[in-house]
Design a protein around this motif. Structure first.
Motif, mmCIF file in Angstrom:
data_model
loop_
_atom_site.group_PDB
_atom_site.id
_atom_site.type_symbol
_atom_site.label_atom_id
_atom_site.label_comp_id
_atom_site.label_asym_id
_atom_site.label_seq_id
_atom_site.Cartn_x
_atom_site.Cartn_y
_atom_site.Cartn_z
ATOM 1 N N SER A 181 3.360 10.597 2.984
ATOM 2 C CA SER A 181 3.447 9.596 1.934
ATOM 3 C C SER A 181 4.084 8.578 2.359
ATOM 4 O O SER A 181 4.916 8.609 3.209
ATOM 5 C CB SER A 181 4.311 10.404 0.743
ATOM 6 O OG SER A 181 5.614 10.537 1.064
ATOM 7 N N SER A 182 3.965 7.262 1.608
ATOM 8 C CA SER A 182 4.586 5.994 1.838
ATOM 9 C C SER A 182 4.856 5.566 0.384
ATOM 10 O O SER A 182 4.172 5.549 -0.457
ATOM 11 C CB SER A 182 3.559 5.217 2.647
ATOM 12 O OG SER A 182 2.603 4.730 2.139
ATOM 13 N N PRO A 184 10.881 -0.119 2.295
ATOM 14 C CA PRO A 184 9.727 0.944 2.631
ATOM 15 C C PRO A 184 10.226 2.268 3.238
ATOM 16 O O PRO A 184 11.279 2.237 3.688
ATOM 17 C CB PRO A 184 8.975 0.113 3.654
ATOM 18 C CG PRO A 184 9.995 -0.840 4.346
ATOM 19 C CD PRO A 184 10.900 -1.116 3.392
ATOM 20 N N THR A 185 9.523 3.420 2.642
ATOM 21 C CA THR A 185 9.848 4.522 3.034
ATOM 22 C C THR A 185 8.637 5.253 3.498
ATOM 23 O O THR A 185 7.481 4.996 2.810
ATOM 24 C CB THR A 185 10.528 5.333 1.738
ATOM 25 O OG1 THR A 185 9.682 5.405 0.985
ATOM 26 C CG2 THR A 185 11.750 4.866 1.442
ATOM 27 N N ARG A 186 8.757 6.360 4.430
ATOM 28 C CA ARG A 186 7.794 7.075 4.836
ATOM 29 C C ARG A 186 8.286 8.352 5.166
ATOM 30 O O ARG A 186 9.343 8.682 5.587
ATOM 31 C CB ARG A 186 7.356 6.479 6.473
ATOM 32 C CG ARG A 186 7.124 5.075 6.393
ATOM 33 C CD ARG A 186 5.408 4.888 5.885
ATOM 34 N NE ARG A 186 5.168 3.409 6.010
ATOM 35 C CZ ARG A 186 5.135 2.622 5.191
ATOM 36 N NH1 ARG A 186 5.664 2.814 4.071
ATOM 37 N NH2 ARG A 186 4.589 1.471 5.340
ATOM 38 N N SER A 187 7.515 9.388 4.771
ATOM 39 C CA SER A 187 7.571 10.847 5.022
ATOM 40 C C SER A 187 6.740 11.667 5.210
ATOM 41 O O SER A 187 5.402 11.301 4.872
ATOM 42 C CB SER A 187 8.390 11.145 3.752
ATOM 43 O OG SER A 187 7.520 11.499 2.743
ATOM 44 N N PHE A 236 10.445 18.921 7.437
ATOM 45 C CA PHE A 236 10.205 17.472 6.953
ATOM 46 C C PHE A 236 10.859 16.310 7.786
ATOM 47 O O PHE A 236 11.852 16.543 8.425
ATOM 48 C CB PHE A 236 10.606 17.300 5.634
ATOM 49 C CG PHE A 236 12.156 17.733 5.422
ATOM 50 C CD1 PHE A 236 12.857 16.244 5.515
ATOM 51 C CD2 PHE A 236 12.748 18.677 5.205
ATOM 52 C CE1 PHE A 236 14.357 16.667 5.326
ATOM 53 C CE2 PHE A 236 13.986 18.881 4.899
ATOM 54 C CZ PHE A 236 14.987 17.845 5.053
ATOM 55 N N SER A 237 10.474 15.054 7.597
ATOM 56 C CA SER A 237 10.865 13.962 8.329
ATOM 57 C C SER A 237 10.693 12.746 7.556
ATOM 58 O O SER A 237 9.487 12.736 6.874
ATOM 59 C CB SER A 237 10.122 13.771 9.551
ATOM 60 O OG SER A 237 10.791 12.732 10.417
ATOM 61 N N MET A 238 11.790 12.019 7.192
ATOM 62 C CA MET A 238 11.964 10.995 6.474
ATOM 63 C C MET A 238 12.336 9.873 7.178
ATOM 64 O O MET A 238 13.273 9.840 7.847
ATOM 65 C CB MET A 238 12.471 11.083 5.082
ATOM 66 C CG MET A 238 12.113 12.366 4.347
ATOM 67 S SD MET A 238 13.066 12.577 2.636
ATOM 68 C CE MET A 238 14.303 13.748 3.388
ATOM 69 N N GLY A 239 11.863 8.687 6.685
ATOM 70 C CA GLY A 239 12.421 7.190 7.193
ATOM 71 C C GLY A 239 12.450 6.363 5.852
ATOM 72 O O GLY A 239 11.592 6.151 5.362
ATOM 73 N N LYS A 240 13.591 5.625 5.805
ATOM 74 C CA LYS A 240 13.703 4.392 5.069
ATOM 75 C C LYS A 240 14.349 3.091 5.590
ATOM 76 O O LYS A 240 15.239 3.433 6.108
ATOM 77 C CB LYS A 240 14.674 4.679 3.744
ATOM 78 C CG LYS A 240 14.804 3.750 2.737
ATOM 79 C CD LYS A 240 15.858 4.336 1.603
ATOM 80 C CE LYS A 240 14.991 4.399 0.470
ATOM 81 N NZ LYS A 240 15.931 4.729 -0.908
ATOM 82 N N SER A 241 13.678 2.076 5.358
ATOM 83 C CA SER A 241 14.029 0.765 6.196
ATOM 84 C C SER A 241 14.719 -0.295 5.179
ATOM 85 O O SER A 241 14.423 -0.042 3.832
ATOM 86 C CB SER A 241 12.983 0.232 6.744
ATOM 87 O OG SER A 241 12.588 1.067 7.750
ATOM 88 N N TRP A 263 0.609 -1.048 0.077
ATOM 89 C CA TRP A 263 0.176 0.136 -0.016
ATOM 90 C C TRP A 263 0.720 1.131 -0.040
ATOM 91 O O TRP A 263 1.500 1.186 0.882
ATOM 92 C CB TRP A 263 -0.885 -0.277 1.383
ATOM 93 C CG TRP A 263 -2.007 -0.940 1.267
ATOM 94 C CD1 TRP A 263 -1.942 -2.242 1.527
ATOM 95 C CD2 TRP A 263 -3.629 -0.707 0.844
ATOM 96 N NE1 TRP A 263 -3.157 -2.812 1.320
ATOM 97 C CE2 TRP A 263 -4.309 -1.810 0.655
ATOM 98 C CE3 TRP A 263 -4.036 0.605 0.229
ATOM 99 C CZ2 TRP A 263 -5.302 -1.818 0.187
ATOM 100 C CZ3 TRP A 263 -5.289 0.415 -0.190
ATOM 101 C CH2 TRP A 263 -6.005 -0.670 0.107
ATOM 102 N N THR A 264 0.919 2.030 -1.100
ATOM 103 C CA THR A 264 1.607 3.278 -1.106
ATOM 104 C C THR A 264 0.652 4.468 -1.245
ATOM 105 O O THR A 264 -0.335 4.256 -1.883
ATOM 106 C CB THR A 264 2.738 3.009 -2.328
ATOM 107 O OG1 THR A 264 2.181 2.886 -3.522
ATOM 108 C CG2 THR A 264 3.478 1.884 -1.932
ATOM 109 N N GLY A 265 1.274 5.397 -1.147
ATOM 110 C CA GLY A 265 0.452 6.791 -1.740
ATOM 111 C C GLY A 265 0.715 8.036 -0.895
ATOM 112 O O GLY A 265 1.836 8.132 -0.200
ATOM 113 N N ARG A 266 0.129 9.149 -1.331
ATOM 114 C CA ARG A 266 0.248 10.456 -0.698
ATOM 115 C C ARG A 266 -0.826 11.224 -0.506
ATOM 116 O O ARG A 266 -1.779 11.002 -1.454
ATOM 117 C CB ARG A 266 1.250 11.079 -1.606
ATOM 118 C CG ARG A 266 1.644 12.627 -1.215
ATOM 119 C CD ARG A 266 2.736 13.251 -2.120
ATOM 120 N NE ARG A 266 3.374 14.189 -1.278
ATOM 121 C CZ ARG A 266 4.419 14.555 -1.661
ATOM 122 N NH1 ARG A 266 5.170 14.203 -2.747
ATOM 123 N NH2 ARG A 266 4.931 15.327 -0.913
#
Length: 178
Positions: free
Chosen positions: A26-27, A49-52, A73-78, A5-8
């Motif tokens: 967004s993811s 997976p990324t989230r921001s 802004f805040s971002m994370g990538k796993s 499930w992805t989107g913004r």
């Protein structure tokens, strides 16, 4: 099977005619390398997976002659793929999580109908949220370390001159220490 499930999505609130507040989230999910470069041995790794999310204000004044924005802004990538050479053998492994937070400021001004000046500034703090690296003889935690090759500060200044139907522009850019 690949069914992420992805989107913004986002919200905008108009405080006044020329002042807007916004927030967006967004993811996304991506392979460890672009599909064009995806080698057979890399299909064994998990997807990343990324989230921001971002929030900020955009405004315009002097009948559109000055526009500006400010954002946090805040971002994370796993599941980031990394590689090491251990005893002459290339070892690929997925590490935990990379995080980045920062602010961006931009302004554009039109002091004359033939001149437009744009400037922007960004500050980013990027670190490993979780990174346990296998060195062959031991597991070393790099959690909390700064991410290499991510500059903390970047700024740009771009004047644009219009002469008839032609535009002349140049950009001065500063990329801080990495």
């Amino acid at each position: 099977k690949y069914r992420p499930w992805t989107g913004r999505y986002g919200l905008i609130y108009s405080v006044y005619r020329d002042i807007n507040l916004y927030v967006s989230k967004s993811s996304a999910v991506q392979p460890v390398n672009p599909l064009v470069n995806l080698a057979g041995n890399q299909t064994l790794f998990s997807l990343q997976p990324t989230r921001s999310w971002e929030t900020g204000v955009k405004a315009s004044t002097l009948r559109g002659h000055i526009d500006g924005s400010f954002a946090y802004f805040s971002m994370g990538k796993s599941n980031i793929l990394t590689q090491n050479i251990v005893e002459g053998v290339r070892l690929q492994q997925q590490i935990g999580k990379q995080l980045a937070n920062g602010v961006e400021l931009s302004i554009a001004g039109r002091p004359h109908r033939m001149l437009n000046i744009m400037a922007d500034y960004s500050y980013t703090s990027a670190e490993y949220g979780e990174f346990n690296e296998n060195l062959g003889t031991a597991i070393v935690s790099r959690t909390g370390n700064k991410v290499p090759q991510v500059p903390q500060v970047i700024w740009n200044l771009t004047p644009t001159f219009r002469i008839g139907r032609f535009f002349l522009s140049s950009t001065v850019r500063y990329v801080g220490g990495r």
